[in-house]
Design a protein around this motif. Structure first.
Motif, PDB file in Angstrom:
ATOM      1  N   HIS A  35       7.948   5.386   3.860  1.00  0.00           N
ATOM      2  CA  HIS A  35       6.599   4.787   4.510  1.00  0.00           C
ATOM      3  C   HIS A  35       5.803   6.017   4.857  1.00  0.00           C
ATOM      4  O   HIS A  35       4.710   6.293   4.093  1.00  0.00           O
ATOM      5  CB  HIS A  35       6.699   3.626   5.349  1.00  0.00           C
ATOM      6  CG  HIS A  35       5.475   3.144   5.679  1.00  0.00           C
ATOM      7  ND1 HIS A  35       4.633   2.302   5.123  1.00  0.00           N
ATOM      8  CD2 HIS A  35       4.710   3.597   6.741  1.00  0.00           C
ATOM      9  CE1 HIS A  35       3.469   2.054   5.474  1.00  0.00           C
ATOM     10  NE2 HIS A  35       3.416   2.968   6.792  1.00  0.00           N
ATOM     11  N   GLU A  36       6.416   6.714   5.569  1.00  0.00           N
ATOM     12  CA  GLU A  36       5.822   7.851   6.191  1.00  0.00           C
ATOM     13  C   GLU A  36       5.374   9.044   5.038  1.00  0.00           C
ATOM     14  O   GLU A  36       4.451   9.856   5.079  1.00  0.00           O
ATOM     15  CB  GLU A  36       6.617   8.619   7.534  1.00  0.00           C
ATOM     16  CG  GLU A  36       6.702   7.337   8.565  1.00  0.00           C
ATOM     17  CD  GLU A  36       7.590   6.240   8.390  1.00  0.00           C
ATOM     18  OE1 GLU A  36       8.230   6.476   7.619  1.00  0.00           O
ATOM     19  OE2 GLU A  36       7.401   5.281   9.279  1.00  0.00           O
ATOM     20  N   GLN A  37       6.291   9.305   4.393  1.00  0.00           N
ATOM     21  CA  GLN A  37       6.462  10.333   3.165  1.00  0.00           C
ATOM     22  C   GLN A  37       5.100   9.943   2.373  1.00  0.00           C
ATOM     23  O   GLN A  37       4.288  10.854   1.946  1.00  0.00           O
ATOM     24  CB  GLN A  37       7.828  10.225   2.626  1.00  0.00           C
ATOM     25  CG  GLN A  37       8.643  11.197   3.473  1.00  0.00           C
ATOM     26  CD  GLN A  37      10.136  10.834   2.758  1.00  0.00           C
ATOM     27  OE1 GLN A  37      10.501  10.131   1.957  1.00  0.00           O
ATOM     28  NE2 GLN A  37      10.953  11.908   2.778  1.00  0.00           N
ATOM     29  N   MET A  38       5.290   8.593   1.840  1.00  0.00           N
ATOM     30  CA  MET A  38       4.335   8.128   0.856  1.00  0.00           C
ATOM     31  C   MET A  38       2.893   8.174   1.696  1.00  0.00           C
ATOM     32  O   MET A  38       2.108   8.541   0.859  1.00  0.00           O
ATOM     33  CB  MET A  38       4.384   6.788   0.471  1.00  0.00           C
ATOM     34  CG  MET A  38       3.649   6.301  -0.729  1.00  0.00           C
ATOM     35  SD  MET A  38       4.310   7.200  -2.205  1.00  0.00           S
ATOM     36  CE  MET A  38       2.750   7.578  -3.129  1.00  0.00           C
ATOM     37  N   LEU A  39       2.772   7.783   2.826  1.00  0.00           N
ATOM     38  CA  LEU A  39       1.436   7.832   3.466  1.00  0.00           C
ATOM     39  C   LEU A  39       0.917   9.618   3.483  1.00  0.00           C
ATOM     40  O   LEU A  39      -0.298   9.771   3.482  1.00  0.00           O
ATOM     41  CB  LEU A  39       1.514   7.365   5.021  1.00  0.00           C
ATOM     42  CG  LEU A  39       1.201   6.011   5.031  1.00  0.00           C
ATOM     43  CD1 LEU A  39       1.523   5.417   6.503  1.00  0.00           C
ATOM     44  CD2 LEU A  39       0.012   5.665   4.517  1.00  0.00           C
ATOM     45  N   THR A  41      -8.173  -8.029  -4.250  1.00  0.00           N
ATOM     46  CA  THR A  41      -8.406  -8.508  -2.980  1.00  0.00           C
ATOM     47  C   THR A  41      -6.948  -8.052  -2.315  1.00  0.00           C
ATOM     48  O   THR A  41      -6.821  -7.954  -0.944  1.00  0.00           O
ATOM     49  CB  THR A  41      -8.335 -10.145  -2.858  1.00  0.00           C
ATOM     50  OG1 THR A  41      -7.180 -10.683  -3.254  1.00  0.00           O
ATOM     51  CG2 THR A  41      -9.541 -10.482  -3.282  1.00  0.00           C
ATOM     52  N   LYS A  42      -6.009  -7.398  -3.062  1.00  0.00           N
ATOM     53  CA  LYS A  42      -4.773  -6.719  -2.520  1.00  0.00           C
ATOM     54  C   LYS A  42      -5.306  -5.460  -1.151  1.00  0.00           C
ATOM     55  O   LYS A  42      -5.925  -4.805  -1.836  1.00  0.00           O
ATOM     56  CB  LYS A  42      -3.670  -6.244  -3.558  1.00  0.00           C
ATOM     57  CG  LYS A  42      -3.353  -7.192  -4.622  1.00  0.00           C
ATOM     58  CD  LYS A  42      -2.377  -7.832  -3.948  1.00  0.00           C
ATOM     59  CE  LYS A  42      -1.727  -8.938  -4.753  1.00  0.00           C
ATOM     60  NZ  LYS A  42      -0.468 -10.048  -4.381  1.00  0.00           N
ATOM     61  N   THR A  43      -4.620  -5.631  -0.405  1.00  0.00           N
ATOM     62  CA  THR A  43      -5.135  -4.616   0.779  1.00  0.00           C
ATOM     63  C   THR A  43      -4.234  -3.359   0.304  1.00  0.00           C
ATOM     64  O   THR A  43      -3.263  -3.295  -0.306  1.00  0.00           O
ATOM     65  CB  THR A  43      -4.514  -4.987   2.126  1.00  0.00           C
ATOM     66  OG1 THR A  43      -3.113  -5.117   2.163  1.00  0.00           O
ATOM     67  CG2 THR A  43      -5.216  -6.358   2.274  1.00  0.00           C
ATOM     68  N   ASP A  44      -4.706  -2.219   0.752  1.00  0.00           N
ATOM     69  CA  ASP A  44      -4.069  -0.923   0.947  1.00  0.00           C
ATOM     70  C   ASP A  44      -2.421  -0.874   1.272  1.00  0.00           C
ATOM     71  O   ASP A  44      -1.827  -0.456   0.783  1.00  0.00           O
ATOM     72  CB  ASP A  44      -4.776   0.163   1.642  1.00  0.00           C
ATOM     73  CG  ASP A  44      -5.861   0.902   1.075  1.00  0.00           C
ATOM     74  OD1 ASP A  44      -6.116   0.274  -0.133  1.00  0.00           O
ATOM     75  OD2 ASP A  44      -6.600   1.336   1.811  1.00  0.00           O
ATOM     76  N   ASP A  55       2.886  -1.215   0.186  1.00  0.00           N
ATOM     77  CA  ASP A  55       4.700  -2.007   0.178  1.00  0.00           C
ATOM     78  C   ASP A  55       5.047  -2.153  -1.253  1.00  0.00           C
ATOM     79  O   ASP A  55       6.177  -1.802  -1.461  1.00  0.00           O
ATOM     80  CB  ASP A  55       4.413  -3.344   0.816  1.00  0.00           C
ATOM     81  CG  ASP A  55       4.073  -3.249   2.417  1.00  0.00           C
ATOM     82  OD1 ASP A  55       4.257  -2.146   2.810  1.00  0.00           O
ATOM     83  OD2 ASP A  55       3.513  -4.249   2.940  1.00  0.00           O
ATOM     84  N   ALA A  56       4.052  -2.471  -2.292  1.00  0.00           N
ATOM     85  CA  ALA A  56       4.627  -2.277  -3.620  1.00  0.00           C
ATOM     86  C   ALA A  56       4.952  -1.174  -4.258  1.00  0.00           C
ATOM     87  O   ALA A  56       6.254  -1.200  -4.698  1.00  0.00           O
ATOM     88  CB  ALA A  56       3.652  -2.911  -4.552  1.00  0.00           C
TER      89      ALA A  56
END
Length: 115
Positions: free
Chosen positions: A40-44, A74-77, A82-83
């Motif tokens: 998650h951190e790497q992707m961010l 309407t999908k959030t960031d 997550d996807a």
């Protein structure tokens, strides 16, 4: 110069970019993100470095894109992120990181700006 490529060997553009990096005399760090997805951190960090929202790195022609209804605006960031993490095949490729910046190298010549 240090270069990292988020690489999918099944992708001809990714293979071409890897070859271009090597032809420039650099042996990059290769992250086979289909085998080892970014955290998650790497992707961010990648998204922030490219100044892009998660939706901008989605591969829209993948089956899972449609099955998860990611075309729904309407999908959030967070839902998109997550996807991407759960289904790394959704991540546009290749992403190249160098001292000069971070970019999705499509077209492949974009890598030249990072070398």
């Amino acid at each position: 110069m240090s270069v990292t490529i988020y690489h999918n060997n099944r992708c001809s553009t990714s293979r071409a970019v890897l070859e271009m990096i090597r032809e420039s005399g650099i042996e990059p760090v290769i992250v086979e993100y289909m085998k080892t997805p970014p955290t998650h951190e790497q992707m961010l960090g990648l998204l922030l470095a490219m100044d892009l929202p998660p939706r901008a790195v989605l591969r829209t022609k993948e089956k899972v894109y449609h099955s998860l209804h990611l075309d729904d605006e309407t999908k959030t960031d967070r839902q998109i992120l997550d996807a991407l993490l759960a289904h790394p095949e959704l991540i546009e490729r290749p992403i190249v990181v160098s001292e000069k910046g971070v970019a999705i190298c499509r077209p492949k010549t974009k890598v030249l700006d990072l070398l």
